[in-house]
Design an enzyme around this catalytic site. Structure first.
Site: not given
Ligand code: UDP
Length: 328
Positions: A11-13, A37, A77, A96, A118, A150, A154
């Site tokens: 993925g990005f990070i 990703g 992540l 997920t 994360a 969401y 988290k």
């Protein structure tokens, strides 16, 4: 040398973190389903002798078990991210995020591994405080609204990490990431900077949602990765939670104007109501500013780059992408 497992490492990070850890001389294994990703994010490290990649989901218990067994430290992540994605696919996002975290934490517990989880500034919900610190309240709307569902998913991930630390003595670290931006961030899941930069370079109107007075603080991914690496190396971070983000606040209207100025574009701004941009009943946060005192005190971290640095990096990347597309 430490053997890291990065879930969501394509993925990005994640891909930026992979590069930083390999550059330090660590070994890195990535587990990524490639749902959001991309393998191209790992282009620069593909042939690195200390790098390995497995395509697999964090919901696949066997794949997670094997990957966790073969590492020393896990950075979790892998998650459904992006307001557009979580509004369009709430069930997928919840599963997920919650089941994925359970699967990773259970495996880490089995093999006694350290885990960084994360989390997200979304957990603060509608709290508009001047600067949100780690003990600030969560202010949420109805769980029937996808965004708050969401946010809750988290928060559940965080609670699991705290519970494993307190009740099982596992070394867990929670990081609450605020708006993180930079090269490789996809425009596909709704994030504003990759969208504005592409719109400006294509000469299309920049889509400002709502009246544009809502504010955010955008942190360069290189600074975020620096914070993660410092926290991973700091024993005092274990069992605790840290905000990571920029303190430079800007309204979305001002951001759009800045993108137009930095690209030299002749694009205009267009305002779209939230229920057109997302869905009926959508709620946005009016502002979201982190207090990053704690990560600074524990690791000495401070964001080094400014918003204009982020914009220039993203503009350069998208210009190169467009030039390549023209050549083909
Ligand atoms: N936004 C916008 N135009 C877009 C995409 C996003 O005005 O094309 C707004 C969005 O409504 C929010 C802000 O930009 O107020 C940041 O959105 P993003 O999805 O990047 O992050 P988050 O909402 O999670 O802070």
């Amino acid at each position: 040398m430490v053997r890291y497992l990065i879930t969501g490492g394509a993925g990005f990070i994640g891909s930026h973190l992979v590069e930083a850890l390999l550059a330090r001389g660590d070994e890195v294994a990535v587990l990524d389903s490639l749902s959001t990703g991309r393998l191209s994010n790992l282009e620069a490290v593909r042939d690195h002798p200390a790098f390995s990649f497995t395509q697999g989901s964090v919901l696949d218990e066997l794949a997670v078990d094997q990957a966790v067994r073969d590492c020393d430290v896990v950075v979790h992540l892998a998650a459904a991210v992006g307001v557009k994605l979580i509004v369009e696919q709430p069930l997928y996002s919840l599963t997920t995020n919650i089941r994925g975290a359970i699967c990773v934490l259970e495996a880490a517990h089995r093999y006694r591994r350290k885990v960084m989880v994360a989390s997200s500034s979304e957990i603060y919900g509608k709290n508009n405080a001047d600067a949100l610190n780690e003990t600030s309240d969560r202010i949420l709307g109805s769980p029937a609204v996808a965004r708050w569902a969401y946010s809750t998913s988290k928060a559940v991930d965080e609670i699991l990490a705290y519970a494993y630390h307190r009740e099982r003595g596992m070394p867990t670290i929670v990081v609450r990431l605020f708006n993180t931006v930079g090269p490789r961030q996809s425009p596909a899941y709704g994030m504003v900077i990759p969208r504005f930069v592409r719109q400006a370079l294509a000469g299309e109107p920049l889509s400002v949602y709502g009246d544009g007075s809502q504010t955010r603080c955008f942190c360069h991914v290189a600074d975020v990765v620096d914070a993660l690496v410092r926290l991973l190396g700091e024993p005092r971070a274990e069992g605790d939670v840290f905000n990571v983000g920029s303190s430079e606040e800007i309204s979305i209207e001002e951001l759009a104007k800045l993108v137009i100025a930095r690209t030299g574009s002749s694009s205009e701004l267009v305002h779209l109501p939230y229920d057109v941009a997302y869905e009926a009943g959508f709620e946005d946060m009016a502002r979201r500013v982190p207090d990053v005192t704690k990560v600074g005190e524990v690791t000495g971290w401070k964001a080094k780059r400014h918003l204009v640095d982020v914009l220039d990096d993203v503009i350069a990347e998208v210009r190169a992408e467009y030039a390549l597309a023209r050549d083909i």
